[in-house]
Design a protein around this motif. Structure first.
Motif, PDB file in Angstrom:
ATOM      1  N   HIS A  62       0.870  -1.172   0.000  1.00  0.00           N
ATOM      2  CA  HIS A  62       0.000   0.000   0.000  1.00  0.00           C
ATOM      3  C   HIS A  62       0.908   1.223   0.000  1.00  0.00           C
ATOM      4  O   HIS A  62       0.808   2.074   0.874  1.00  0.00           O
ATOM      5  N   ALA A  63       1.823   1.256  -0.958  1.00  0.00           N
ATOM      6  CA  ALA A  63       2.926   2.213  -0.999  1.00  0.00           C
ATOM      7  C   ALA A  63       2.478   3.620  -0.598  1.00  0.00           C
ATOM      8  O   ALA A  63       1.442   4.091  -1.050  1.00  0.00           O
ATOM      9  N   PRO A  64       3.250   4.251   0.335  1.00  0.00           N
ATOM     10  CA  PRO A  64       4.554   3.824   0.861  1.00  0.00           C
ATOM     11  C   PRO A  64       4.486   2.928   2.095  1.00  0.00           C
ATOM     12  O   PRO A  64       5.470   2.805   2.824  1.00  0.00           O
ATOM     13  N   VAL A  65       3.339   2.302   2.353  1.00  0.00           N
ATOM     14  CA  VAL A  65       3.154   1.470   3.541  1.00  0.00           C
ATOM     15  C   VAL A  65       2.963   0.017   3.118  1.00  0.00           C
ATOM     16  O   VAL A  65       2.368  -0.260   2.065  1.00  0.00           O
ATOM     17  N   ARG A  66       3.473  -0.907   3.920  1.00  0.00           N
ATOM     18  CA  ARG A  66       3.177  -2.322   3.733  1.00  0.00           C
ATOM     19  C   ARG A  66       2.248  -2.787   4.849  1.00  0.00           C
ATOM     20  O   ARG A  66       2.341  -2.309   5.981  1.00  0.00           O
ATOM     21  N   MET A  67       1.362  -3.704   4.512  1.00  0.00           N
ATOM     22  CA  MET A  67       0.469  -4.311   5.487  1.00  0.00           C
ATOM     23  C   MET A  67       0.737  -5.805   5.529  1.00  0.00           C
ATOM     24  O   MET A  67       1.056  -6.417   4.505  1.00  0.00           O
ATOM     25  N   ALA A  68       0.592  -6.393   6.713  1.00  0.00           N
ATOM     26  CA  ALA A  68       0.744  -7.836   6.851  1.00  0.00           C
ATOM     27  C   ALA A  68      -0.399  -8.367   7.714  1.00  0.00           C
ATOM     28  O   ALA A  68      -0.767  -7.757   8.717  1.00  0.00           O
ATOM     29  N   ARG A 106      -2.515  10.810  -1.164  1.00  0.00           N
ATOM     30  CA  ARG A 106      -2.513  11.423  -2.491  1.00  0.00           C
ATOM     31  C   ARG A 106      -1.665  10.501  -3.356  1.00  0.00           C
ATOM     32  O   ARG A 106      -0.472  10.702  -3.523  1.00  0.00           O
ATOM     33  N   GLY A 107      -2.287   9.456  -3.884  1.00  0.00           N
ATOM     34  CA  GLY A 107      -1.536   8.434  -4.605  1.00  0.00           C
ATOM     35  C   GLY A 107      -0.614   7.705  -3.642  1.00  0.00           C
ATOM     36  O   GLY A 107      -1.050   7.159  -2.629  1.00  0.00           O
ATOM     37  N   THR A 108       0.688   7.703  -3.947  1.00  0.00           N
ATOM     38  CA  THR A 108       1.655   7.050  -3.066  1.00  0.00           C
ATOM     39  C   THR A 108       2.288   8.022  -2.079  1.00  0.00           C
ATOM     40  O   THR A 108       3.269   7.686  -1.420  1.00  0.00           O
ATOM     41  N   THR A 109       1.730   9.216  -1.966  1.00  0.00           N
ATOM     42  CA  THR A 109       2.154  10.163  -0.938  1.00  0.00           C
ATOM     43  C   THR A 109       1.147  10.117   0.202  1.00  0.00           C
ATOM     44  O   THR A 109      -0.062  10.180  -0.020  1.00  0.00           O
ATOM     45  N   TYR A 110       1.667  10.000   1.416  1.00  0.00           N
ATOM     46  CA  TYR A 110       0.830   9.779   2.596  1.00  0.00           C
ATOM     47  C   TYR A 110       1.120  10.889   3.592  1.00  0.00           C
ATOM     48  O   TYR A 110       2.239  11.023   4.081  1.00  0.00           O
TER      49      TYR A 110
END
Length: 286
Positions: free
Chosen positions: A153-159, A218-222
């Motif tokens: 979930h760029a820039p974040v990863r979920m697990a 905002r897209g891949t900006t968080y």
């Protein structure tokens, strides 16, 4: 639609689905399939900020779908998990998705079962079950299959992983990340959700009472605001900015999140005191 869906909360409502879709800027197909679910999920977190301005300011906050819809769609504001996922779940059910409200516990791993009910998430049933959550600080961009694994979930990863005591645990930040919540794939205890909602809007120890927060994609900006601190995360890098005046903070709320806080001057001393607690080594601008 199955009884277990309607019995949760989404009974016959007279809300306007077209107005909600306009609010999130969604113009694509309206079908009960995975592609549409993911498109709606992304549109919501890119259009509607996660925020707790009313809670932080001590204004009345009602736990109802109609109130959440009015705030998010009617007034063009944001919301927190109880509001964001209530409205999102209602919209999905109107489209024809099978939706189940989940009572979750943020930081249950550290806090124990007392945390249960402090978060509302959604389970969506398609060819398999998916976790949908537009209210976990806007960090999740698309639905996540209810199976152990990692998703981007760029820039974040979920697990997602199973716990030893039979819960599912969502980690924000990848496998083993400390910020997480636990849930079971079963209907939420609505009375418990209501009790935890009341605690979080009234107790001075509630993080939502203590810290002004706003987050949006905002897209891949968080963008993540905590009081005077704005952190902007992008793939591979991040920046921080400290607001030194109420005027600067007001401008960020408006320009980044599309929000207005009418009581910002009165709240400023509280915001500054909390800033010193959260960021003891941060002075003015970074």
């Amino acid at each position: 639609m199955p009884d277990w869906v309607r019995s949760c909360i989404y009974r016959a409502m007279t809300l306007d689905l077209a107005a909600y879709l306009k609010r999130i800027g969604y113009t694509g197909p309206v079908r009960a399939d995975l592609e549409t679910l993911n498109a709606l999920h992304a549109a919501h977190v890119n259009a509607v900020p996660f925020e707790n301005l009313d809670v932080h300011a001590g204004r009345p906050v009602t736990l109802s779908l109609e109130a959440a819809y009015e705030e998010i769609v009617g007034q063009g504001k944001g919301g927190w998990c109880y509001e964001m996922n209530a409205v999102f779940g209602w919209a999905l059910s109107e489209i024809g998705f099978e939706v189940l409200r989940l009572g979750a516990g943020v930081r249950r791993e550290a806090l124990g079962d007392e945390a249960m009910g402090n978060h509302l998430a959604l389970l969506v049933r398609l060819e398999r079950d998916y976790l949908a959550d537009v209210g976990f600080g806007s960090s999740q961009v698309h639905a996540i299959a209810l199976e152990e694994g990692v998703s981007d979930h760029a820039p974040v990863r979920m697990a997602i992983a199973r716990t030893d005591d039979g819960y599912w645990r969502l980690h924000e930040g990848g496998p083993g990340a400390t910020f997480s919540y636990d849930f079971r794939a079963e209907p939420a205890d609505e009375a418990l959700l209501a009790a935890r909602h009341e605690w979080q809007i009234t107790d001075p120890n509630s993080i939502f009472c203590k810290t002004l927060s706003a987050k949006i994609r905002r897209g891949t900006t968080y963008y993540m605001l905590r009081g005077r601190m704005l952190e902007t995360q992008m793939p591979g890098r991040s920046t921080q900015q400290v607001m030194d005046t109420p005027e600067e903070l007001s401008a960020v709320l408006d320009e980044v999140f599309g929000l207005e806080e009418p009581e910002l001057e009165a709240l400023w001393p509280k915001i500054c005191a909390r800033h010193k607690q959260l960021f003891p080594h941060a002075g003015g601008r970074l």
